[in-house]
Design a protein around this motif. Structure first.
Motif, PDB file in Angstrom:
ATOM      1  N   THR A  29       0.847  -1.185   0.000  1.00 15.48           N
ATOM      2  CA  THR A  29       0.000   0.000   0.000  1.00 15.48           C
ATOM      3  C   THR A  29       0.888   1.242   0.000  1.00 15.48           C
ATOM      4  O   THR A  29       1.964   1.231   0.597  1.00 15.48           O
ATOM      5  CB  THR A  29      -0.940   0.030   1.225  1.00 15.48           C
ATOM      6  N   SER A  30       0.433   2.270  -0.686  1.00 12.43           N
ATOM      7  CA  SER A  30       1.184   3.529  -0.622  1.00 12.43           C
ATOM      8  C   SER A  30       0.496   4.486   0.353  1.00 12.43           C
ATOM      9  O   SER A  30       0.923   5.616   0.536  1.00 12.43           O
ATOM     10  CB  SER A  30       1.279   4.159  -2.016  1.00 12.43           C
ATOM     11  N   ASP A  31      -0.559   3.979   1.021  1.00 15.92           N
ATOM     12  CA  ASP A  31      -1.325   4.796   1.959  1.00 15.92           C
ATOM     13  C   ASP A  31      -0.721   4.716   3.362  1.00 15.92           C
ATOM     14  O   ASP A  31      -1.279   4.110   4.276  1.00 15.92           O
ATOM     15  CB  ASP A  31      -2.789   4.306   1.963  1.00 15.92           C
ATOM     16  N   SER A  32       0.477   5.272   3.517  1.00 13.70           N
ATOM     17  CA  SER A  32       1.102   5.356   4.844  1.00 13.70           C
ATOM     18  C   SER A  32       2.220   6.383   4.765  1.00 13.70           C
ATOM     19  O   SER A  32       2.744   6.647   3.682  1.00 13.70           O
ATOM     20  CB  SER A  32       1.675   4.001   5.262  1.00 13.70           C
ATOM     21  N   PRO A  33       2.594   6.961   5.909  1.00 13.92           N
ATOM     22  CA  PRO A  33       3.682   7.937   5.907  1.00 13.92           C
ATOM     23  C   PRO A  33       5.036   7.307   5.539  1.00 13.92           C
ATOM     24  O   PRO A  33       6.010   8.022   5.364  1.00 13.92           O
ATOM     25  CB  PRO A  33       3.720   8.440   7.357  1.00 13.92           C
ATOM     26  N   PHE A  34       5.067   5.981   5.452  1.00 10.27           N
ATOM     27  CA  PHE A  34       6.340   5.289   5.236  1.00 10.27           C
ATOM     28  C   PHE A  34       6.463   4.734   3.823  1.00 10.27           C
ATOM     29  O   PHE A  34       7.522   4.267   3.416  1.00 10.27           O
ATOM     30  CB  PHE A  34       6.487   4.156   6.260  1.00 10.27           C
ATOM     31  N   THR A  35       5.345   4.752   3.074  1.00 13.38           N
ATOM     32  CA  THR A  35       5.372   4.167   1.726  1.00 13.38           C
ATOM     33  C   THR A  35       4.711   5.082   0.690  1.00 13.38           C
ATOM     34  O   THR A  35       4.428   4.642  -0.420  1.00 13.38           O
ATOM     35  CB  THR A  35       4.642   2.797   1.710  1.00 13.38           C
ATOM     36  N   ASN A  36       4.477   6.352   1.069  1.00 17.40           N
ATOM     37  CA  ASN A  36       3.734   7.230   0.149  1.00 17.40           C
ATOM     38  C   ASN A  36       4.510   7.580  -1.125  1.00 17.40           C
ATOM     39  O   ASN A  36       3.934   8.075  -2.082  1.00 17.40           O
ATOM     40  CB  ASN A  36       3.264   8.502   0.879  1.00 17.40           C
TER      41      ASN A  36
ATOM     42  N   LEU B 269      -5.422  -6.950  10.073  1.00 14.48           N
ATOM     43  CA  LEU B 269      -4.335  -6.175   9.450  1.00 14.48           C
ATOM     44  C   LEU B 269      -4.596  -6.025   7.951  1.00 14.48           C
ATOM     45  O   LEU B 269      -4.398  -4.949   7.374  1.00 14.48           O
ATOM     46  CB  LEU B 269      -2.984  -6.870   9.682  1.00 14.48           C
ATOM     47  N   GLN B 270      -5.028  -7.128   7.353  1.00 12.83           N
ATOM     48  CA  GLN B 270      -5.304  -7.120   5.918  1.00 12.83           C
ATOM     49  C   GLN B 270      -6.480  -6.183   5.600  1.00 12.83           C
ATOM     50  O   GLN B 270      -6.381  -5.329   4.720  1.00 12.83           O
ATOM     51  CB  GLN B 270      -5.611  -8.564   5.475  1.00 12.83           C
ATOM     52  N   ASP B 271      -7.568  -6.342   6.378  1.00 13.23           N
ATOM     53  CA  ASP B 271      -8.777  -5.538   6.130  1.00 13.23           C
ATOM     54  C   ASP B 271      -8.500  -4.042   6.317  1.00 13.23           C
ATOM     55  O   ASP B 271      -9.114  -3.210   5.654  1.00 13.23           O
ATOM     56  CB  ASP B 271      -9.918  -5.968   7.065  1.00 13.23           C
ATOM     57  N   GLU B 272      -7.601  -3.727   7.254  1.00 11.67           N
ATOM     58  CA  GLU B 272      -7.322  -2.315   7.544  1.00 11.67           C
ATOM     59  C   GLU B 272      -6.131  -1.782   6.738  1.00 11.67           C
ATOM     60  O   GLU B 272      -5.642  -0.692   7.005  1.00 11.67           O
ATOM     61  CB  GLU B 272      -7.088  -2.135   9.054  1.00 11.67           C
ATOM     62  N   ASP B 273      -5.654  -2.596   5.786  1.00  9.32           N
ATOM     63  CA  ASP B 273      -4.561  -2.175   4.902  1.00  9.32           C
ATOM     64  C   ASP B 273      -3.309  -1.791   5.692  1.00  9.32           C
ATOM     65  O   ASP B 273      -2.635  -0.816   5.381  1.00  9.32           O
ATOM     66  CB  ASP B 273      -5.035  -0.975   4.046  1.00  9.32           C
ATOM     67  N   ARG B 274      -3.021  -2.590   6.737  1.00  8.43           N
ATOM     68  CA  ARG B 274      -1.890  -2.259   7.619  1.00  8.43           C
ATOM     69  C   ARG B 274      -0.647  -3.111   7.342  1.00  8.43           C
ATOM     70  O   ARG B 274       0.372  -2.948   8.004  1.00  8.43           O
ATOM     71  CB  ARG B 274      -2.321  -2.416   9.072  1.00  8.43           C
ATOM     72  N   ILE B 275      -0.741  -4.032   6.373  1.00  5.80           N
ATOM     73  CA  ILE B 275       0.468  -4.772   5.977  1.00  5.80           C
ATOM     74  C   ILE B 275       1.128  -3.929   4.894  1.00  5.80           C
ATOM     75  O   ILE B 275       0.630  -3.836   3.786  1.00  5.80           O
ATOM     76  CB  ILE B 275       0.104  -6.182   5.464  1.00  5.80           C
ATOM     77  N   LEU B 276       2.227  -3.272   5.231  1.00  3.29           N
ATOM     78  CA  LEU B 276       2.828  -2.318   4.291  1.00  3.29           C
ATOM     79  C   LEU B 276       3.771  -3.020   3.318  1.00  3.29           C
ATOM     80  O   LEU B 276       3.846  -2.638   2.151  1.00  3.29           O
ATOM     81  CB  LEU B 276       3.577  -1.212   5.043  1.00  3.29           C
ATOM     82  N   VAL B 277       4.516  -4.007   3.806  1.00  2.92           N
ATOM     83  CA  VAL B 277       5.421  -4.745   2.905  1.00  2.92           C
ATOM     84  C   VAL B 277       5.367  -6.249   3.188  1.00  2.92           C
ATOM     85  O   VAL B 277       5.271  -6.685   4.336  1.00  2.92           O
ATOM     86  CB  VAL B 277       6.898  -4.265   3.042  1.00  2.92           C
ATOM     87  N   ARG B 278       5.430  -7.018   2.081  1.00  2.68           N
ATOM     88  CA  ARG B 278       5.480  -8.482   2.172  1.00  2.68           C
ATOM     89  C   ARG B 278       6.730  -8.979   1.446  1.00  2.68           C
ATOM     90  O   ARG B 278       7.202  -8.339   0.508  1.00  2.68           O
ATOM     91  CB  ARG B 278       4.265  -9.112   1.484  1.00  2.68           C
ATOM     92  N   TYR B 279       7.235 -10.137   1.873  1.00  6.20           N
ATOM     93  CA  TYR B 279       8.328 -10.786   1.139  1.00  6.20           C
ATOM     94  C   TYR B 279       7.773 -11.391  -0.138  1.00  6.20           C
ATOM     95  O   TYR B 279       6.712 -12.016  -0.118  1.00  6.20           O
ATOM     96  CB  TYR B 279       8.946 -11.909   1.972  1.00  6.20           C
ATOM     97  N   VAL B 280       8.507 -11.231  -1.232  1.00  2.10           N
ATOM     98  CA  VAL B 280       8.123 -11.899  -2.481  1.00  2.10           C
ATOM     99  C   VAL B 280       8.393 -13.399  -2.332  1.00  2.10           C
ATOM    100  O   VAL B 280       7.564 -14.232  -2.681  1.00  2.10           O
ATOM    101  CB  VAL B 280       8.894 -11.296  -3.676  1.00  2.10           C
ATOM    102  N   ASN B 281       9.570 -13.741  -1.776  1.00  5.20           N
ATOM    103  CA  ASN B 281       9.891 -15.137  -1.444  1.00  5.20           C
ATOM    104  C   ASN B 281      10.165 -15.200   0.054  1.00  5.20           C
ATOM    105  O   ASN B 281      11.231 -14.762   0.502  1.00  5.20           O
ATOM    106  CB  ASN B 281      11.122 -15.621  -2.219  1.00  5.20           C
ATOM    107  N   ASN B 282       9.208 -15.751   0.786  1.00  7.40           N
ATOM    108  CA  ASN B 282       9.280 -15.756   2.253  1.00  7.40           C
ATOM    109  C   ASN B 282      10.552 -16.443   2.766  1.00  7.40           C
ATOM    110  O   ASN B 282      10.723 -17.648   2.585  1.00  7.40           O
ATOM    111  CB  ASN B 282       8.038 -16.482   2.779  1.00  7.40           C
TER     112      ASN B 282
END
Lengths: 222, 79
Positions: A121-128, A157-170
Motif C-alpha cells: 500500500t502507498s497509503d502510509s507515511p512510510f510508503t507514500n 491487518l489485511q482488512d485495515e490495509d496495515r500490511i505495508l510490505v510483504r516478502y516476495v519469497n518468504n
C-alpha cells in the motif's frame, strides 16, 4: 525534519541510520540514549536494529521497559512518526505499539541477504513515495524475523490495509509473508528488512531511500 | 520460597527448534516420539512466605515480562 535515533546497549544499526539521515538526506539527526526519558524535539523516531540487551529473555523484551521507550510510546500516542527496523520492530511488538510477535526463523538460521519486498500500500507515511505492488530490493539480517499473529489479527491487518510490505519469497516463515506492518493510527511502522542499508548505490541498492523519502514527504505535508 | 516458572511456545506457534530436536531423536533411533517442544525454565528466589501473594506477584511478572502472551503460555510452581 528532525530525527531521533534510540541507542540501547547492543544496538548496532544506530550509526547506519544516523549516517543515512544526517549525511545522505542532510536532516538534523540526534541520538537518544536509552536512559533518556525525553526524546527532545523530533518529528520521527528510529528504533534501530541490533541486539538490544543481548536479546536476553526474548528479542526486545528488556528494551521495551527503558525510559526512552516510554517516551517513544508517548510520541506515538501523540501521533508522532516511529519506525522500528529489525530489532526495532521486535521492540515495538514487545512494547505493544505494534501487534503480534517475531519468533525464531523457520529454518533456525540467521539470514543475511538481499530480499525482494513488495509494497502492499502507498497509503502510509512510510510508503507514500512507492507504488502499490512496487518491488524493493532491501537486505535482511536476522535470526528472529518470523512474524507471528493469530489468524483473526492477520485478517484485521489485511482488512485495515496495515500490511505495508510483504516478502516476495518468504525467507523466514513469517505468517502471510509479512515483512512490515503499521499500527491502527498508521504512524508507527515496524519492518525486519533494513532500508538504511540500501540507501546508497555503493551498497548495492538505493531502494531503501523510498522509505525515508516517504517519511520526509509525510512530515513536510503534516 | 522459590518460584519455578515454565514458559512454553503456544500450540499454535511454530517451534522449529522442537521439530529439529524431534528429528534428531528419531534419527538416533528413539522410537514413538510424537512431538518435541522447547521452552524456558526460570527460577526466581523470593522473600516472604505468603504463597497467594507471591503467586499473584509472579503471575504479574510472567504477564509483563517473563513471557510474551502473544506467543507463549506459562506455568508457575511455588515451593
Amino acid at each position: 525534519m528532525k530525527f531521533g535515533i534510540i541507542q540501547f546497549p547492543g544496538s548496532n544499526c544506530d550509526q547506519d541510520a544516523y549516517h543515512v539521515l544526517a549525511n545522505v538526506f542532510s536532516q538534523p539527526t540526534r541520538y537518544v540514549w536509552h536512559k533518556d526519558s525525553s526524546l527532545g524535539d523530533v518529528d520521527c523516531v528510529v528504533v534501530p536494529g541490533g541486539f538490544s540487551y543481548g536479546d536476553y529473555l526474548r528479542t526486545g523484551a528488556i528494551a521495551r521497559f527503558s525510559p526512552a521507550m516510554k517516551a517513544v510510546a508517548a510520541h506515538a500516542e501523540a501521533g508522532g512518526l516511529v519506525i522500528g527496523i529489525c530489532n526495532g520492530f521486535q521492540i515495538l511488538c514487545e512494547a505493544q505499539l505494534l501487534p503480534g510477535a517475531l519468533i525464531r526463523n523457520k529454518g533456525l538460521k540467521f539470514i543475511c541477504e538481499h530480499v525482494d519486498l513488495r509494497v502492499e500500500t502507498s497509503d502510509s507515511p512510510f510508503t507514500n513515495r512507492c507504488q502499490k505492488g512496487q518491488v524493493l530490493r532491501i537486505p535482511i539480517a536476522h535470526g528472529e524475523g518470523c512474524y507471528f499473529a493469530e489468524p483473526a489479527l492477520i485478517k484485521q491487518l489485511q482488512d485495515e490495509d496495515r500490511i505495508l510490505v510483504r516478502y516476495v519469497n518468504n525467507p523466514n516463515g513469517s505468517v502471510d509473508n509479512i515483512a512490515g506492518i503499521c499500527n491502527e493510527g498508521r504512524n508507527v511502522f515496524g519492518l525486519m528488512p533494513h532500508p538504511e542499508r540500501a540507501s546508497e548505490t555503493a551498497l548495492g541498492s538505493e531502494d531503501g531511500r523510498l522509505i525515508f523519502e516517504s517519511i520526509l514527504r509525510a512530515i513536510v505535508s503534516a | 520460597m522459590k518460584a519455578k516458572i515454565i514458559v512454553m511456545p503456544k500450540k499454535t506457534v511454530l517451534d522449529p527448534q522442537g521439530k529439529t530436536v524431534q528429528h534428531a531423536l528419531e534419527s538416533l533411533g528413539f522410537k514413538g516420539i510424537q512431538e518435541v517442544r522447547i521452552g524456558k525454565f526460570i527460577e526466581v528466589e523470593l522473600k516472604g512466605g505468603n504463597k497467594a501473594a507471591l503467586k499473584k506477584k509472579m503471575d504479574e511478572a510472567c504477564h509483563k515480562i517473563l513471557s510474551n502472551p502473544v506467543i507463549e503460555d506459562y506455568e508457575i510452581a511455588l515451593k
